[in-house]
Write a protein that holds these residues in place. Structure first.
Motif, mmCIF file in Angstrom:
data_model
loop_
_atom_site.group_PDB
_atom_site.id
_atom_site.type_symbol
_atom_site.label_atom_id
_atom_site.label_comp_id
_atom_site.label_asym_id
_atom_site.label_seq_id
_atom_site.Cartn_x
_atom_site.Cartn_y
_atom_site.Cartn_z
ATOM 1 N N VAL A 137 0.527 -1.131 -0.086
ATOM 2 C CA VAL A 137 -0.538 0.115 0.011
ATOM 3 C C VAL A 137 0.696 1.269 -0.067
ATOM 4 O O VAL A 137 0.214 2.667 -0.108
ATOM 5 C CB VAL A 137 -1.203 -0.029 1.039
ATOM 6 N N ALA A 138 2.020 1.039 0.235
ATOM 7 C CA ALA A 138 3.097 2.853 0.212
ATOM 8 C C ALA A 138 3.111 3.151 -1.239
ATOM 9 O O ALA A 138 2.859 4.578 -0.766
ATOM 10 C CB ALA A 138 4.319 1.763 -0.155
ATOM 11 N N PRO A 139 2.720 2.792 -2.497
ATOM 12 C CA PRO A 139 2.069 3.425 -3.295
ATOM 13 C C PRO A 139 0.956 4.632 -3.090
ATOM 14 O O PRO A 139 0.866 5.441 -3.057
ATOM 15 C CB PRO A 139 2.713 2.994 -4.662
ATOM 16 N N ILE A 140 0.164 4.048 -2.893
ATOM 17 C CA ILE A 140 -1.157 4.615 -2.707
ATOM 18 C C ILE A 140 -1.687 5.608 -1.267
ATOM 19 O O ILE A 140 -2.058 6.029 -1.624
ATOM 20 C CB ILE A 140 -2.504 3.492 -2.213
ATOM 21 N N LEU A 141 -0.198 5.398 -0.569
ATOM 22 C CA LEU A 141 0.243 5.754 1.146
ATOM 23 C C LEU A 141 0.493 7.308 0.419
ATOM 24 O O LEU A 141 -0.052 8.508 0.819
ATOM 25 C CB LEU A 141 0.194 5.509 1.948
ATOM 26 N N ARG A 142 1.646 7.502 -0.049
ATOM 27 C CA ARG A 142 2.190 8.515 -1.045
ATOM 28 C C ARG A 142 1.229 9.563 -1.500
ATOM 29 O O ARG A 142 1.036 10.426 -1.766
ATOM 30 C CB ARG A 142 3.100 8.040 -1.908
ATOM 31 N N THR A 143 -0.055 8.443 -2.413
ATOM 32 C CA THR A 143 -0.874 9.698 -3.463
ATOM 33 C C THR A 143 -1.587 10.428 -2.651
ATOM 34 O O THR A 143 -1.642 11.096 -2.502
ATOM 35 C CB THR A 143 -1.383 8.537 -4.262
ATOM 36 N N LEU A 144 -2.172 9.321 -1.457
ATOM 37 C CA LEU A 144 -3.064 10.317 -1.228
ATOM 38 C C LEU A 144 -2.280 11.090 0.183
ATOM 39 O O LEU A 144 -3.289 12.659 0.665
ATOM 40 C CB LEU A 144 -3.665 8.781 0.040
ATOM 41 N N SER A 145 -1.013 11.272 0.197
ATOM 42 C CA SER A 145 -0.374 12.376 1.194
ATOM 43 C C SER A 145 -0.365 13.864 -0.052
ATOM 44 O O SER A 145 -0.803 14.905 0.478
ATOM 45 C CB SER A 145 0.763 12.102 1.427
ATOM 46 N N GLN A 146 -0.204 13.158 -1.109
ATOM 47 C CA GLN A 146 0.258 14.533 -2.336
ATOM 48 C C GLN A 146 -1.153 15.011 -1.987
ATOM 49 O O GLN A 146 -1.402 16.143 -2.487
ATOM 50 C CB GLN A 146 0.880 14.023 -3.430
ATOM 51 N N LEU A 147 -2.186 14.316 -2.239
ATOM 52 C CA LEU A 147 -3.277 14.474 -2.190
ATOM 53 C C LEU A 147 -3.921 15.428 -1.498
ATOM 54 O O LEU A 147 -4.302 16.643 -1.480
ATOM 55 C CB LEU A 147 -4.605 13.926 -2.949
ATOM 56 N N GLY A 148 -3.678 15.214 -0.102
ATOM 57 C CA GLY A 148 -4.083 15.828 1.307
ATOM 58 C C GLY A 148 -3.335 17.405 1.180
ATOM 59 O O GLY A 148 -4.389 18.086 1.369
ATOM 60 N N GLU A 149 -2.039 17.528 0.529
ATOM 61 C CA GLU A 149 -1.960 18.655 0.727
ATOM 62 C C GLU A 149 -2.028 19.586 -0.098
ATOM 63 O O GLU A 149 -2.095 20.728 0.010
ATOM 64 C CB GLU A 149 -0.045 18.564 0.543
ATOM 65 N N GLU A 150 -2.587 19.390 -1.147
ATOM 66 C CA GLU A 150 -2.872 20.144 -2.612
ATOM 67 C C GLU A 150 -4.444 20.283 -1.831
ATOM 68 O O GLU A 150 -4.718 21.265 -2.250
ATOM 69 C CB GLU A 150 -3.346 19.043 -4.020
ATOM 70 N N VAL A 151 -5.059 19.687 -1.122
ATOM 71 C CA VAL A 151 -6.414 20.330 -0.800
ATOM 72 C C VAL A 151 -6.552 21.155 -0.106
ATOM 73 O O VAL A 151 -7.233 21.895 -0.048
ATOM 74 C CB VAL A 151 -7.362 18.625 0.262
ATOM 75 N N ARG A 152 -5.324 20.812 0.965
ATOM 76 C CA ARG A 152 -5.088 22.190 1.963
ATOM 77 C C ARG A 152 -4.912 23.118 1.713
ATOM 78 O O ARG A 152 -4.978 24.442 2.302
ATOM 79 C CB ARG A 152 -3.855 21.423 3.133
#
Length: 655
Positions: free
Chosen positions: A546-561
């Protein structure tokens, strides 16, 4: 005359006729007659004795005239006489003798005029029988009538007899001994001044000495940079002082010295003028009594004022002037104080720059205020009054004047042919004025040209065929509408991107492996579960999956903020734009309670590209208001009735 006439001093017990007894303060010794100063209680006692001697027809023989005068008239030299004996005695005369009538007849009258005694000296003669009596000492008997006259013989006057004669005739002071003795030797008649009065010596009035520089106004032209001068301004008009500063010092008066008339009468010196320093101490000052003198100090810091009528010093935090403002007295004024009171006229073309000012007389010049209040108690005629950040109040008449208060209120009772620019104008009667204000409240408007956002006039009427023109300023909202629409579109685009990012995040977090990983990771962090060696190997495999998915989630969260912060700022900007639109459209109204003469009312569209009305000179502003352009909308035109109109904010177009 005989060398040693008999003494006329007798004893009180067996006093004979023609003799005199000595007073207790007089002592007769072999050397003569002495005065015991310790026994003399008052100078008047000695004067009485001398008067008795002369009145009895006696005289002092070999008199020390200078000492007698000093003793009688308080000459300080007599107090330190080196001839004074151990018994505190001073020599006065050798003896007291009889002043025989035939000798007394030799002496003439004195002519006293303007403080001088004049005596006619001439040769004198005695008849032989008078000069040599039967006893060889002269006879006191007059010649028998009818007898043949004895031959006359020339004789000389005697100084002691002269003094006695002068005393009897009222000449008692200031006799010139040398002049008298010279007169005795003259061979022909000659008038000479034999006695002079001693004039008094004036004292010195009390005075004040300035102790600090710059206490007086300096009327020299103000110096500018580059060795230039401003001929319209003086160097110093209103001095400033600090608390505790010595302002002036009182110099005490110096008493004068009394004089004497030839009669011995005192010529008192005029008493020098004095003053009480405390009477010169006005508000803000105090009197200080110090070792080296009496001083007037400033008790507070402020502006020094010296009242020319009372000479009173005062220090106050405001400037008070009674002399007016003119080219001769003050020039233009540049004042740094917070408050200024002017009780005199401000003349034409004079400029007063200050903060708060209260003028109690007419103003014909220009007042420039940087704040505070401009309060004119009388009239403003032909001049101007401006206040950058405050109000202007005229209690009298404003005529042909300019009044400007861009951030304040101009309040007047009556204004004729004035240009008024202010945030708010309140006037009881305005005649043929040009007025530009956000708010106008007028009881009567006659032939005025007015532009404002809120206009309320109780009565509007024409003035000499000049109508009233009221322009209600309405905003040009085209630019605001475009900006608001752009902001709305931008906010909608941001919301759309945010929605897309949030949907993708939800999809990734819903995958089975991610859900299992997140659930187990939460329990492990909370120490709700532990893994065996075999389970740890499975945990590592799941983490790697799940590591690639978690990295994608982190990037998406930063963009949302970041998008949420931008959307919030855009929303605030949109709300501010909408509020500004509402504010600029608020309270735009025009109410004329009664129209009694030609009146025109227009809605004037204020475009951003146009030159602001506040920047137009007075004449151009008047023309602009009386000749509305095509962008203006006519609201009313008539000569009777009333009018009321309120601006309605246009509805917003949908984004």
């Amino acid at each position: 005359m005989p060398d040693d006439p008999p003494s006329a001093i007798g004893n009180l017990a067996d006093l004979e006729e023609g003799q005199i007894a000595l007073s207790r303060y007089l002592v007769q010794r072999d050397g003569g007659l002495y005065l015991a100063l310790s026994r003399l209680e008052a100078t008047a006692d000695l004067l009485d004795f001398v008067n008795r001697v002369i009145a009895m027809g006696l005289y002092f023989r070999e008199l020390d005239y200078a000492r007698l005068v000093s003793l009688l008239y308080d000459d300080p030299a007599s107090r330190d006489d080196p001839t004074r004996t151990a018994a505190d005695e001073v020599f006065l005369a050798v003896d007291i003798a009889k002043f025989r009538p035939e000798r007394r007849s030799l002496y003439k009258e004195f002519r006293v005029d303007r403080g001088e005694a004049v005596y006619l000296f001439e040769p004198v003669y005695l008849e032989a029988t008078a000069a040599h009596g039967p006893d060889g000492q002269g006879s006191d008997q007059p010649l028998v009538a009818g007898r043949s006259a004895a031959p006359e013989t020339r004789t000389v006057l005697d100084f002691d007899e002269f003094i006695a004669n002068a005393w009897a005739k009222g000449v008692r002071f200031g006799i010139d001994v040398a002049m008298v003795r010279e007169g005795f030797e003259l061979d022909k008649p000659e008038r000479r001044v034999v006695a002079r009065s001693r004039p008094f010596v004036r004292g010195k009035d009390a005075e004040i000495i300035e102790q600090a520089p710059g206490l007086h106004r300096n009327n020299a032209p103000r110096r500018l940079l580059g060795d230039r001068v401003d001929l319209r301004q003086f160097e110093t008009r209103y001095p400033q002082v600090a608390a505790g500063l010595r302002l002036v010092k009182k110099m005490p008066r110096t008493l004068g010295v009394d004089g004497r008339d030839v009669s011995g009468a005192e010529l008192p010196a005029p008493l020098p003028r004095d003053f009480d320093l405390a009477r010169l101490a006005g508000p803000g000052t105090r009197v200080s009594h110090e070792k080296d003198g009496e001083y007037l100090l400033a008790s507070v810091s402020g502006f020094l004022n010296i009242d020319r009528r009372t000479n009173q010093f005062s220090v106050a935090d405001k400037i008070v002037s009674h002399e007016g403002v003119s080219a001769r007295t003050t020039g233009d004024l540049l004042l740094t104080g917070e408050a200024y009171e002017q009780h005199g006229e401000i003349q034409e073309k004079r400029v007063v720059t200050c903060r708060s000012i209260t003028a109690f007389a007419d103003v014909f010049g220009n007042i420039v205020s940087t704040g505070g209040v401009v309060w004119l108690k009388h009239n403003l005629v032909g001049g101007s009054a401006s206040n950058d950040d405050g109000d202007v109040v005229v209690e009298g008449l404003a005529s042909g004047a300019t009044l400007i208060a861009p951030h304040g209120c101009v309040k007047l009772k009556r204004a004729d042919n004035c240009v008024i620019v202010a945030r708010e104008v309140v006037v009881e009667r305005a005649t043929q004025c040009t007025i530009l204000a956000d708010q106008l409240h007028a009881d009567l408007s006659e032939g005025c040209a007015v532009a404002g956002k809120t206009i309320h006039v109780r009565m509007a009427r024409a003035r000499r065929e000049v109508d009233n023109v009221f322009l209600v300023q309405v905003p040009d909202l085209s630019g605001d509408e475009a900006r608001i629409a752009a902001l709305q579109q931008h906010c909608a685009a941001q919301e759309k991107v945010l929605g897309s990012h949030r949907a993708r995040i939800d999809a990734l977090r819903g995958e089975k492996d991610v859900v299992s990983y997140l659930a187990l990771a939460g329990k492990l962090r909370g120490r709700e579960a532990s893994l065996s060696s075999e389970q740890q190997a499975g945990w590592r495999r799941l983490s790697a999956l799940v590591a690639p998915i978690l990295r994608t989630l982190s990037q998406l969260g930063e963009e949302v903020r970041e998008l949420e912060a931008e959307a919030s700022a855009s929303g605030v900007e949109l709300d501010e734009a909408l509020a500004a639109r509402e504010q600029v459209c608020r309270a735009i109204a025009c109410t004329i309670d009664r129209v009694d003469g030609e009146t025109r009312i227009h809605a004037l569209l204020v475009r951003r590209t146009d030159t602001p009305l506040t920047d137009l000179p007075g004449k151009e502003l008047k023309l602009r208001l009386r000749n509305p352009d095509a962008a203006s909308k006519k609201l009313f035109a008539g000569s009777a009735g009333s009018f009321s109109w309120t601006y309605q904010t246009p509805p917003r177009r949908p984004a």
